[in-house]
Scaffold this active site. Sequence first.
Site, PDB file in Angstrom:
ATOM      1  N   THR A 195      -7.395   4.411   5.615  1.00  0.00           N
ATOM      2  CA  THR A 195      -8.123   5.504   4.632  1.00  0.00           C
ATOM      3  C   THR A 195      -9.543   4.653   4.597  1.00  0.00           C
ATOM      4  O   THR A 195     -10.728   5.723   4.268  1.00  0.00           O
ATOM      5  CB  THR A 195      -7.653   5.782   3.259  1.00  0.00           C
ATOM      6  N   LYS A 197     -15.203  -1.740   0.345  1.00  0.00           N
ATOM      7  CA  LYS A 197     -13.846  -2.056   0.369  1.00  0.00           C
ATOM      8  C   LYS A 197     -13.226  -2.632  -0.910  1.00  0.00           C
ATOM      9  O   LYS A 197     -13.615  -3.781  -1.398  1.00  0.00           O
ATOM     10  CB  LYS A 197     -13.263  -2.686   1.582  1.00  0.00           C
ATOM     11  N   LYS A 224     -10.876  -4.527  -9.266  1.00  0.00           N
ATOM     12  CA  LYS A 224     -10.949  -5.734  -8.500  1.00  0.00           C
ATOM     13  C   LYS A 224     -12.259  -6.187  -8.495  1.00  0.00           C
ATOM     14  O   LYS A 224     -13.190  -5.400  -8.026  1.00  0.00           O
ATOM     15  CB  LYS A 224     -10.236  -5.525  -7.158  1.00  0.00           C
ATOM     16  N   GLU A 269      -3.618  -7.503   0.839  1.00  0.00           N
ATOM     17  CA  GLU A 269      -4.982  -7.117   0.832  1.00  0.00           C
ATOM     18  C   GLU A 269      -5.792  -7.061   2.030  1.00  0.00           C
ATOM     19  O   GLU A 269      -5.712  -8.008   3.002  1.00  0.00           O
ATOM     20  CB  GLU A 269      -5.712  -7.886  -0.170  1.00  0.00           C
ATOM     21  N   ASP A 270      -6.785  -6.173   2.127  1.00  0.00           N
ATOM     22  CA  ASP A 270      -7.788  -6.064   3.290  1.00  0.00           C
ATOM     23  C   ASP A 270      -9.179  -6.138   2.702  1.00  0.00           C
ATOM     24  O   ASP A 270      -9.973  -6.367   3.624  1.00  0.00           O
ATOM     25  CB  ASP A 270      -7.698  -4.752   3.837  1.00  0.00           C
ATOM     26  N   ASP A 324      -1.950  -3.312  -1.572  1.00  0.00           N
ATOM     27  CA  ASP A 324      -3.150  -2.484  -1.908  1.00  0.00           C
ATOM     28  C   ASP A 324      -2.777  -1.455  -0.938  1.00  0.00           C
ATOM     29  O   ASP A 324      -2.027  -1.424   0.042  1.00  0.00           O
ATOM     30  CB  ASP A 324      -4.460  -3.343  -1.382  1.00  0.00           C
ATOM     31  N   LEU A 325      -3.361  -0.351  -0.954  1.00  0.00           N
ATOM     32  CA  LEU A 325      -3.342   1.044  -0.049  1.00  0.00           C
ATOM     33  C   LEU A 325      -4.232   1.149   0.960  1.00  0.00           C
ATOM     34  O   LEU A 325      -3.984   0.929   2.254  1.00  0.00           O
ATOM     35  CB  LEU A 325      -3.264   2.262  -1.129  1.00  0.00           C
ATOM     36  N   ASP A 326      -5.485   1.295   0.625  1.00  0.00           N
ATOM     37  CA  ASP A 326      -6.451   1.809   1.544  1.00  0.00           C
ATOM     38  C   ASP A 326      -6.797   0.505   2.508  1.00  0.00           C
ATOM     39  O   ASP A 326      -7.202  -0.695   2.125  1.00  0.00           O
ATOM     40  CB  ASP A 326      -7.674   2.138   0.991  1.00  0.00           C
ATOM     41  N   ARG A 385     -14.785   3.508  -7.444  1.00  0.00           N
ATOM     42  CA  ARG A 385     -15.688   4.481  -6.746  1.00  0.00           C
ATOM     43  C   ARG A 385     -17.089   4.616  -7.193  1.00  0.00           C
ATOM     44  O   ARG A 385     -18.099   4.578  -6.562  1.00  0.00           O
ATOM     45  CB  ARG A 385     -14.901   6.065  -7.027  1.00  0.00           C
ATOM     46  N   SER A 416      -3.286  -0.313  -6.205  1.00  0.00           N
ATOM     47  CA  SER A 416      -4.528   0.050  -5.636  1.00  0.00           C
ATOM     48  C   SER A 416      -5.413   0.553  -6.735  1.00  0.00           C
ATOM     49  O   SER A 416      -5.070   1.090  -7.755  1.00  0.00           O
ATOM     50  CB  SER A 416      -4.171   1.482  -4.956  1.00  0.00           C
ATOM     51  N   ALA A 417      -6.686   0.463  -6.273  1.00  0.00           N
ATOM     52  CA  ALA A 417      -7.985   0.913  -7.212  1.00  0.00           C
ATOM     53  C   ALA A 417      -8.041   2.414  -7.116  1.00  0.00           C
ATOM     54  O   ALA A 417      -8.895   3.029  -7.946  1.00  0.00           O
ATOM     55  CB  ALA A 417      -9.353   0.272  -6.826  1.00  0.00           C
TER      56      ALA A 417
HETATM   57  C1  BG6 Z   1      -9.915   1.322  -3.091  1.00  0.00           C
HETATM   58  C2  BG6 Z   1     -11.069   1.223  -1.770  1.00  0.00           C
HETATM   59  O1  BG6 Z   1      -8.879   1.205  -2.539  1.00  0.00           O
HETATM   60  O2  BG6 Z   1     -10.256   2.431  -3.753  1.00  0.00           O
HETATM   61  C3  BG6 Z   1     -12.582   1.748  -2.194  1.00  0.00           C
HETATM   62  O3  BG6 Z   1     -10.554   0.411  -0.626  1.00  0.00           O
HETATM   63  C4  BG6 Z   1     -12.442   2.744  -3.130  1.00  0.00           C
HETATM   64  O4  BG6 Z   1     -13.113   1.897  -1.087  1.00  0.00           O
HETATM   65  C5  BG6 Z   1     -11.560   2.745  -4.304  1.00  0.00           C
HETATM   66  O5  BG6 Z   1     -13.923   3.105  -3.384  1.00  0.00           O
HETATM   67  C6  BG6 Z   1     -11.517   3.854  -5.234  1.00  0.00           C
HETATM   68  O6  BG6 Z   1     -10.992   4.859  -4.656  1.00  0.00           O
HETATM   69  P1  BG6 Z   1     -11.070   6.535  -4.825  1.00  0.00           P
HETATM   70  O7  BG6 Z   1     -10.146   6.983  -3.973  1.00  0.00           O
HETATM   71  O8  BG6 Z   1     -10.396   6.550  -6.468  1.00  0.00           O
HETATM   72  O9  BG6 Z   1     -12.370   6.852  -4.767  1.00  0.00           O
HETATM   73 MG    MG Z   2      -8.059  -2.018   0.613  1.00  0.00          MG
END
Ligand code: BG6
Ligand code: MG
Length: 218
Positions: free
Chosen positions: A16, A44, A146, A170-171, A8-10, A48, A115-116
């Site tokens: 972030t 998390k 997810k 994952e976090d 996962d990224l964020d 979006r 990543s989402a």
């Molecule tokens: C996930 C984050 O990685 O991405 C969420 O943990 C976020 O908080 C989701 O809503 C969507 O991200 P983005 O950048 O497309 O708005």
């Molecule tokens: Mg995350």
Amino acid sequence: MISCCIFDLDGVLVDTAKYHYLAWAALARELGFEFTPEQGEATKGVSRMASLDIVLRAGGMENRFSAEEKERMAAGKNARYLDYVNRMTADEVLPGVLPFLQELKAKGVGVVLGSASKNAGVILDRCGLRALFDRIVDGTLVSKAKPDPEVFAKGAELAGMEPAVCVVFEDAAAGVEAATRAGMRSVGVGGSPLLAKATMQLPTFEGFTFEKLCNQID
Ligand code: BG6
Ligand code: MG
């Protein structure tokens, strides 16, 4: 055996999550209510638009806006979020992440992003991480958020790996559930009690190695 690590990224590779929170909290303030960091936890790993619903529910405003108004709010939040992201540098890669990714590459272990976020590409570029990934699956490539396993299943498929040899980092609780549903083991990063269902816990990547991963999980 572990042949592929899916990240996962964020909140795992970069912090972030704090920028997502600040941007959502600013929207909530515009709407006239406070969105607390505790409430922010639930956004998390969530897409979006699903995050926007969480914010609106926190303010008791879930049914007040049309689809177009919600699209506008989400776009406004994203613009604010990108103000933070566009100032990011490699210094914001979380401690221990870079040596761990480099070790995986050197050992020929698959390195995949799952990543989402639709902003994953710009974050990887700003932080100098893109070249370390064999495959990148982000929010522009998946339709089911997810805890649906789609993002990790697709990552494994693109890397040519069976789920059984993949480990997801994952976090977010939704991400741990997605990994389990994809038939993969998982590492809960960051020490949140919400990650108790992960195969193992990792408070930080500092000092973490592939050997330690194999010893603890295999
Ligand atoms: C996930 C984050 O990685 O991405 C969420 O943990 C976020 O908080 C989701 O809503 C969507 O991200 P983005 O950048 O497309 O708005
Ligand atoms: Mg995350």
